[in-house]
Design an enzyme around this catalytic site. Structure first.
Site: not given
Ligand code: GLY
Length: 340
Positions: A196, A225-227, A248, A250
């Protein structure tokens, strides 16, 4: 604040570019000797190129929000060094490139898209959600439909390189996704990594905005879906205090509402680096065995323009461009030292 002697200049060419930009800068922005504002900081080495674009807005006295959108569009466009943002993103396990992004301004307005397909610039769609709808977040087909209605181009995003990597992965993967960790093969996560881009900027008026954009974990389940599109997890901005963003895995950031936590810790008086460190420690404390295998990094800035970062694993870096220095790439401190 990081000791400036520790920064790494990316190249001699970068250094002379920096000198040029600094002299141009002196003409356009009134430098206050006691601050480094305006400033933009971004996760990872490719953040340097995003910062360069963002700086064009900041040096003219433009708004941090505009700088963030312009900067984040750079790795989203076609960054051959990075397979985890925008057009060059790695697909999910079914071969779909699905993108996540969010943006937040100095007034606490925010917008977000998640699991969006066929649109190369999720940061711009996130901004449109913020400015043109009564909502904060649009996902999946609804996000794509909205983007097209707003004039964004619908296109196939899977690059030949990403498709090849996905087909290679399918041969042995048994549908185990690859966690985002960092560039480099000596850390958990493997060759499909990077991650990211999270960006934070303070403009010449002292206003803070942030953005975050990614294709997420390589070969994730379809719909994961991540963070990065989640306000408070992948990004948070409070114009009274500062901003934070993450990179990292998420899932661990969401569990700890990481970026909100970092901003709240700064509100209580912690430095940006200490706040990031505390957020990382919480992740490690809750899941010490998991933490050995994953990367999470936080990057933060406070209202004064002081910045800092901290990660679980070594290898995390962040890029800085401010009124005093440009093209800086700073190694982030980490809980686990290099080579462990
Ligand atoms: N930080 C990105 C994700 O985990 O999707």
């Amino acid at each position: 604040m990081y000791n400036r002697r520790k920064f790494i200049k990316i190249s001699a060419a970068g250094a002379s570019l920096a000198a040029l930009s600094n002299s141009a800068l002196a003409k356009t922005v009134s430098l206050k000797p006691d601050t480094n504002l305006p400033i933009v900081i971004s996760t990872w080495d490719f953040g340097i190129y995003a910062n360069k674009e963002a700086w064009k807005t900041l040096e003219k006295g433009g708004r941090a929000l505009d700088a963030i959108e312009a900067g984040a569009r750079v790795p989203e466009e076609l960054d051959i060094t990075n397979g985890t943002v925008g057009r060059t993103g790695t697909p999910d396990r079914d071969g779909h490139v699905t993108l996540d992004s969010c943006i937040m301004d100095e007034f606490g307005n925010c917008g977000s898209v998640a699991a969006m397909e066929n649109i190369a610039h999720p940061i711009s769609v996130a901004r449109m959600v913020m400015e043109r709808t009564p909502h904060v977040m649009l996902v999946g087909e609804g996000a794509t439909q909205f983007a097209v209605e707003q004039g964004m181009k619908k296109e196939k995003l899977l690059t030949p390189k990403a498709e090849k990597a996905w087909k290679e992965w399918l041969k042995t993967a048994k549908y185990s996704p690859v966690m985002n960790v960092e560039n480099g093969s000596n850390r958990p996560g493997g060759k499909y990594n990077h991650d990211t881009i999270g960006m934070l900027a303070i403009d010449a008026k002292g206003n803070i905005s942030g953005g975050c954009t990614t294709s997420g974990m390589a070969f994730k389940m379809h719909g994961r879906v991540g963070d990065s599109p989640i306000i408070g997890a992948g990004l948070y901005v409070d114009n009274e205090v500062g901003g934070a963003t993450s990179t990292g895995v998420g899932e661990e950031v969401i569990r700890n509402v990481g970026s909100f936590l970092v901003v709240e810790l700064m509100r209580q008086g912690m430095s940006p680096e200490d706040a990031c460190k505390e957020a990382v420690h919480r992740i490690i404390k809750k899941k010490p065995e998991t933490a050995k295998q994953i990367q999470v990094g936080f990057l933060a800035i406070n209202k004064k323009g002081e910045y800092g970062a901290y990660a679980i694993q070594s290898g995390f870096s962040f890029a800085v461009c401010d009124a005093k220095q440009q093209d800086l790439l700073i190694p982030g401190k980490s809980y686990y030292p290099a080579g462990k």
